[in-house]
Scaffold this motif. Structure first.
Motif, mmCIF file in Angstrom:
data_model
loop_
_atom_site.group_PDB
_atom_site.id
_atom_site.type_symbol
_atom_site.label_atom_id
_atom_site.label_comp_id
_atom_site.label_asym_id
_atom_site.label_seq_id
_atom_site.Cartn_x
_atom_site.Cartn_y
_atom_site.Cartn_z
ATOM 1 N N ILE A 214 -17.415 45.070 -14.793
ATOM 2 C CA ILE A 214 -18.827 45.254 -14.493
ATOM 3 C C ILE A 214 -19.019 44.885 -13.026
ATOM 4 N N PHE A 215 -19.822 45.662 -12.312
ATOM 5 C CA PHE A 215 -20.051 45.392 -10.890
ATOM 6 C C PHE A 215 -21.366 44.656 -10.712
ATOM 7 N N VAL A 216 -21.330 43.564 -9.986
ATOM 8 C CA VAL A 216 -22.553 42.834 -9.669
ATOM 9 C C VAL A 216 -22.606 42.614 -8.163
ATOM 10 N N GLY A 217 -23.736 42.147 -7.680
ATOM 11 C CA GLY A 217 -23.872 41.894 -6.245
ATOM 12 C C GLY A 217 -25.242 42.313 -5.789
ATOM 13 N N GLN A 218 -25.670 41.751 -4.665
ATOM 14 C CA GLN A 218 -27.037 42.025 -4.232
ATOM 15 C C GLN A 218 -27.215 43.501 -3.853
ATOM 16 N N SER A 219 -28.454 43.913 -3.857
ATOM 17 C CA SER A 219 -28.797 45.289 -3.560
ATOM 18 C C SER A 219 -28.337 45.671 -2.149
ATOM 19 N N GLY A 239 -28.468 54.133 -4.169
ATOM 20 C CA GLY A 239 -29.798 53.521 -4.113
ATOM 21 C C GLY A 239 -30.456 53.425 -5.481
ATOM 22 N N GLU A 240 -29.968 54.204 -6.423
ATOM 23 C CA GLU A 240 -30.598 54.275 -7.737
ATOM 24 C C GLU A 240 -30.541 52.945 -8.494
ATOM 25 N N LEU A 241 -29.450 52.224 -8.267
ATOM 26 C CA LEU A 241 -29.246 50.984 -9.003
ATOM 27 C C LEU A 241 -30.359 49.971 -8.781
ATOM 28 N N HIS A 250 -40.625 43.462 -16.588
ATOM 29 C CA HIS A 250 -39.860 43.827 -17.776
ATOM 30 C C HIS A 250 -39.574 45.322 -17.730
ATOM 31 N N THR A 251 -38.342 45.662 -17.456
ATOM 32 C CA THR A 251 -38.014 47.076 -17.346
ATOM 33 C C THR A 251 -37.040 47.455 -18.450
ATOM 34 N N THR A 252 -37.133 48.682 -18.896
ATOM 35 C CA THR A 252 -36.158 49.136 -19.880
ATOM 36 C C THR A 252 -34.917 49.582 -19.123
ATOM 37 N N PRO A 270 -27.860 47.662 -15.284
ATOM 38 C CA PRO A 270 -28.847 47.199 -14.302
ATOM 39 C C PRO A 270 -29.381 45.810 -14.637
ATOM 40 N N GLY A 271 -29.448 45.486 -15.925
ATOM 41 C CA GLY A 271 -30.038 44.216 -16.331
ATOM 42 C C GLY A 271 -29.197 42.999 -15.991
#
Ligand code: GDP
Ligand code: ZN
Length: 343
Positions: A214-219, A239-241, A250-252, A270-271
């Motif tokens: 899984i990839f994480v990291g700031q925008s 940019g979509e991420l 609260h986003t789906t 994304p969550g």
């Protein structure tokens, strides 16, 4: 009552309505034991992986038989344990919908607190957390440490990925090279790549082979650019991420699993791109600093806070340059941020 509390309560109420709706939808779609027994068109029980969970339905990728690799929308057997992306399941094929009948034990879970602070799994069976950072936006060791602590606390191996190395020519960002050396000194793998020039991508592919990552990291560090590079079919626009992840909203957000051209598996969620550390115990936080571990339990006082020199084994290690002072600083910052999050 403060504005913030009121809005939290409102959010809570909205979420609970959404949850009730979701549970009703799952119950409505669930397949009862009678239905299962009488369903003549259901195929035999086979293994599969949850690619995406839509709430009442899930997409399952067949892991065996002649439909191996095919993704089939499925309903769930009544009273099935809740499923998340990455779960291994036993299911039965049918057109247009199959049925998931059981969930296999998980080898790892990524947890995230919901609005009430209750920890819930968001994805399962991840082997590797790829923490992406770059020279622009600036990398900060405290942010990297937060990701590292979260990974260690969940017992999932982290790897650091410095993207945008094409920007580092002529020693343009000396601090970033220093940072890389520091994390290698601690014992972490640091891969250096560029989604733009393609540098290091083959090494990254090799590293991910046989793993679920899984990839994480700031925008802005280039996660979607890298994912596109690793899997040309992922079709994720750059940019979509970053859409809809402002703090507190609260986003789906739907997690998705897909295969990489190099043989690995990637879960895009994304969550989970930012980890909350609020729920971690003090012990989990300090154990998340793997370089501290040899010194823990050796301080003069059992309840040592590692704040004063008096017989503190960790402070001695810092003084002897066996442990980086920035790491101790970041450790303290995490404890402070936890306190302020809780009040
Ligand atoms: P994300 O928010 O982490 O998903 O980042 P994106 O993939 O959306 O990329 C953010 C910006 O960084 C975009 O303008 C990309 O074109 C740029 N970018 C991504 N990878 C690289 C790279 O390796 N080198 C350079 N110079 N820019 C990059
Ligand atoms: Zn101490």
């Amino acid at each position: 009552m403060s504005k913030r509390r009121l809005s939290d309560r409102q959010k809570g109420r909205i979420q609970s309505i959404q949850e009730q709706r979701r549970e009703r939808a799952i119950a409505k779609n669930a397949v009862s034991e009678d239905d299962l027994a009488n369903h003549s068109t259901l195929g035999p029980e086979i293994l599969g992986t949850v690619v995406t969970n839509f709430g009442a339905q899930v997409d399952i990728e067949a892991a065996e038989t002649d439909i191996k690799g095919r993704i089939v929308r499925c309903h769930m057997r009544a009273n099935l344990d809740s499923l998340v992306t990455g779960d291994q399941v036993i299911w039965r094929f049918a057109e247009p919908h199959g049925v998931v009948v059981a969930r296999q034990a998980r080898r790892s879970e990524l947890l995230r607190p919901d609005i009430y602070g209750k920890l819930r799994p968001v994805v399962a069976n991840v082997d590797l957390i790829a923490i992406v950072f770059s020279a622009k936006p600036d990398a900060f060791s405290n942010l990297l440490d937060r990701y590292l602590v979260a990974s260690e606390a969940q017992n999932i191996k982290p790897v650091l990925i410095l993207n945008k190395v094409d920007m580092l020519k002529n020693n343009a960002f000396p601090d970033i090279n220093k940072l890389v050396k520091e994390y290698e000194f601690i014992g972490y793998d640091v891969l250096q790549v560029s989604a733009t020039s393609g540098e290091g991508i083959t090494e990254l592919q090799d590293y991910l082979t046989g793993q679920t990552a899984i990839f994480v990291g700031q925008s802005g560090v280039g996660k979607s650019s890298l994912i596109n590079h690793l899997q040309p079919d992922a079709n994720m626009s750059v940019g979509e991420l970053s859409i809809g992840k402002e703090k507190g909203t609260h986003t789906t957000t739907v997690s998705r699993l897909f295969h990489l051209s190099g043989g690995g598996v990637l879960i895009d969620s994304p969550g989970i791109r930012e980890f909350a550390l609020t729920h971690l115990t003090k012990e989990q936080v300090i154990n998340g600093f793997i370089d501290f571990r040899p010194y823990l339990g050796h301080c003069k006082f059992r309840d040592c806070n590692h704040n004063k020199d008096l017989g503190c084994s960790l402070l001695t290690a810092v003084a002897e340059k066996k442990v980086l002072a920035t790491r101790l600083h970041n450790y303290r910052q995490i404890l402070l941020s936890q306190e302020s999050d809780r009040t």
